[in-house]
Design a protein around this motif. Sequence first.
Motif, PDB file in Angstrom:
ATOM      1  N   THR A 150       0.834  -1.200   0.000  1.00 11.80           N
ATOM      2  CA  THR A 150       0.000   0.000   0.000  1.00 11.80           C
ATOM      3  C   THR A 150       0.868   1.249   0.000  1.00 11.80           C
ATOM      4  N   LYS A 151       1.963   1.217   0.746  1.00 10.69           N
ATOM      5  CA  LYS A 151       2.897   2.343   0.763  1.00 10.69           C
ATOM      6  C   LYS A 151       3.459   2.586  -0.636  1.00 10.69           C
ATOM      7  N   GLU A 152       3.778   1.509  -1.337  1.00  6.34           N
ATOM      8  CA  GLU A 152       4.318   1.646  -2.697  1.00  6.34           C
ATOM      9  C   GLU A 152       3.285   2.268  -3.636  1.00  6.34           C
ATOM     10  N   ILE A 153       2.041   1.848  -3.525  1.00  9.12           N
ATOM     11  CA  ILE A 153       0.975   2.417  -4.366  1.00  9.12           C
ATOM     12  C   ILE A 153       0.810   3.903  -4.054  1.00  9.12           C
ATOM     13  N   PHE A 154       0.746   4.232  -2.774  1.00 11.62           N
ATOM     14  CA  PHE A 154       0.606   5.633  -2.363  1.00 11.62           C
ATOM     15  C   PHE A 154       1.764   6.462  -2.906  1.00 11.62           C
ATOM     16  N   SER A 155       2.975   5.957  -2.740  1.00 13.42           N
ATOM     17  CA  SER A 155       4.156   6.675  -3.197  1.00 13.42           C
ATOM     18  C   SER A 155       4.162   6.847  -4.712  1.00 13.42           C
ATOM     19  N   SER A 156       3.688   5.836  -5.435  1.00 16.76           N
ATOM     20  CA  SER A 156       3.668   5.943  -6.898  1.00 16.76           C
ATOM     21  C   SER A 156       2.626   6.955  -7.371  1.00 16.76           C
ATOM     22  N   ILE A 157       1.536   7.095  -6.641  1.00 13.83           N
ATOM     23  CA  ILE A 157       0.488   8.053  -7.016  1.00 13.83           C
ATOM     24  C   ILE A 157       0.893   9.474  -6.637  1.00 13.83           C
ATOM     25  N   TYR A 158       1.353   9.664  -5.422  1.00  9.73           N
ATOM     26  CA  TYR A 158       1.612  11.004  -4.911  1.00  9.73           C
ATOM     27  C   TYR A 158       3.077  11.418  -4.942  1.00  9.73           C
ATOM     28  N   ASN A 159       3.956  10.486  -5.190  1.00  9.55           N
ATOM     29  CA  ASN A 159       5.386  10.759  -5.294  1.00  9.55           C
ATOM     30  C   ASN A 159       5.956  11.388  -4.020  1.00  9.55           C
ATOM     31  N   THR A 160       5.311  11.127  -2.903  1.00  5.63           N
ATOM     32  CA  THR A 160       5.768  11.638  -1.618  1.00  5.63           C
ATOM     33  C   THR A 160       5.025  10.897  -0.509  1.00  5.63           C
ATOM     34  N   SER A 161       5.359  11.186   0.724  1.00  8.88           N
ATOM     35  CA  SER A 161       4.655  10.582   1.859  1.00  8.88           C
ATOM     36  C   SER A 161       3.716  11.625   2.480  1.00  8.88           C
ATOM     37  N   PRO A 162       2.828  11.214   3.384  1.00  3.62           N
ATOM     38  CA  PRO A 162       1.914  12.164   4.013  1.00  3.62           C
ATOM     39  C   PRO A 162       2.650  13.329   4.671  1.00  3.62           C
ATOM     40  N   GLU A 163       2.007  14.489   4.640  1.00  2.00           N
ATOM     41  CA  GLU A 163       2.602  15.722   5.153  1.00  2.00           C
ATOM     42  C   GLU A 163       1.839  16.258   6.368  1.00  2.00           C
ATOM     43  N   SER A 164       1.152  15.360   7.057  1.00  2.00           N
ATOM     44  CA  SER A 164       0.316  15.808   8.175  1.00  2.00           C
ATOM     45  C   SER A 164       1.127  16.451   9.299  1.00  2.00           C
ATOM     46  N   ASP A 165       2.331  15.966   9.549  1.00  2.00           N
ATOM     47  CA  ASP A 165       3.140  16.560  10.613  1.00  2.00           C
ATOM     48  C   ASP A 165       3.485  18.018  10.288  1.00  2.00           C
ATOM     49  N   GLN A 166       3.836  18.276   9.025  1.00  2.00           N
ATOM     50  CA  GLN A 166       4.143  19.644   8.610  1.00  2.00           C
ATOM     51  C   GLN A 166       2.881  20.520   8.671  1.00  2.00           C
ATOM     52  N   TYR A 167       1.743  19.949   8.247  1.00  2.00           N
ATOM     53  CA  TYR A 167       0.475  20.688   8.268  1.00  2.00           C
ATOM     54  C   TYR A 167       0.088  21.052   9.709  1.00  2.00           C
ATOM     55  N   LEU A 168       0.267  20.129  10.630  1.00  2.00           N
ATOM     56  CA  LEU A 168      -0.033  20.427  12.038  1.00  2.00           C
ATOM     57  C   LEU A 168       0.886  21.517  12.582  1.00  2.00           C
ATOM     58  N   ARG A 169       2.166  21.489  12.182  1.00  2.00           N
ATOM     59  CA  ARG A 169       3.081  22.554  12.601  1.00  2.00           C
ATOM     60  C   ARG A 169       2.617  23.903  12.038  1.00  2.00           C
ATOM     61  N   TYR A 170       2.138  23.895  10.810  1.00  2.00           N
ATOM     62  CA  TYR A 170       1.604  25.116  10.195  1.00  2.00           C
ATOM     63  C   TYR A 170       0.469  25.687  11.049  1.00  2.00           C
ATOM     64  N   ILE A 171      -0.451  24.840  11.459  1.00  2.00           N
ATOM     65  CA  ILE A 171      -1.588  25.311  12.260  1.00  2.00           C
ATOM     66  C   ILE A 171      -1.132  25.795  13.634  1.00  2.00           C
ATOM     67  N   VAL A 172      -0.338  24.973  14.312  1.00  2.00           N
ATOM     68  CA  VAL A 172       0.037  25.272  15.704  1.00  2.00           C
ATOM     69  C   VAL A 172       1.061  26.403  15.814  1.00  2.00           C
ATOM     70  N   GLU A 173       2.006  26.444  14.890  1.00  2.00           N
ATOM     71  CA  GLU A 173       3.086  27.433  15.012  1.00  2.00           C
ATOM     72  C   GLU A 173       2.829  28.714  14.235  1.00  2.00           C
ATOM     73  N   GLU A 174       2.066  28.649  13.154  1.00  2.00           N
ATOM     74  CA  GLU A 174       1.948  29.819  12.289  1.00  2.00           C
ATOM     75  C   GLU A 174       0.534  30.398  12.239  1.00  2.00           C
ATOM     76  N   VAL A 175      -0.455  29.569  12.081  1.00  2.00           N
ATOM     77  CA  VAL A 175      -1.832  30.078  11.998  1.00  2.00           C
ATOM     78  C   VAL A 175      -2.296  30.548  13.362  1.00  2.00           C
ATOM     79  N   LYS A 176      -2.006  29.757  14.390  1.00  2.00           N
ATOM     80  CA  LYS A 176      -2.456  30.073  15.747  1.00  2.00           C
ATOM     81  C   LYS A 176      -1.852  31.377  16.180  1.00  2.00           C
TER      82      LYS A 176
END
Length: 157
Positions: free
Chosen positions: A131-157
């Motif tokens: 499943t990881k291989e399929i995801f990587s082949s479609i999106y060419n990257t891994s999930p970015e939720s950690d960066q998105y949460l930092r955006y909300i907590v550190e920058e938007v807030k």
Amino acid sequence: MRNVPILFALSSFFFSWTGCKPEPPSPSEIRIHQEFSSVHVAPHRLEIYLPEGYSSSRRKHFPVVYMHDGQYLFYGDSLNWSNAWGIDSIMDTLVSAKMILPAILVGIGSTERRLLEYMPKKGADQFPDSTKEIFSSIYNTSPESDQYLRYIVEEVK
């Protein structure tokens, strides 16, 4: 946890309105930041609902609720009313009925990277390798939720 009643009332009221067209924008103020930039993720559009009376009560503190898919909260995608959730009208109604206290709502608009930002990285790490291989082949990257949460907590807030 103090905001749970607000979230519950919002979701209950919202789902009771499903299928109804929202009313025109409320007397409350909505501020829009077209591209709120970040060092963690691509810029997002922010739509911020300020409850009626916010401007005249600068010393008063308001709870803040952060909501995803912000492009649909008030006006709808590209100001298309058929997609609007009318959360501003819902908030105004609940506050005037004294069901909830006034609150600030911060709508964080989604981007074309929505799935990558919303999918929990830790959860995706538990996927089978195939499943990881399929995801990587479609999106060419891994999930970015950690960066998105930092955006909300550190920058938007």
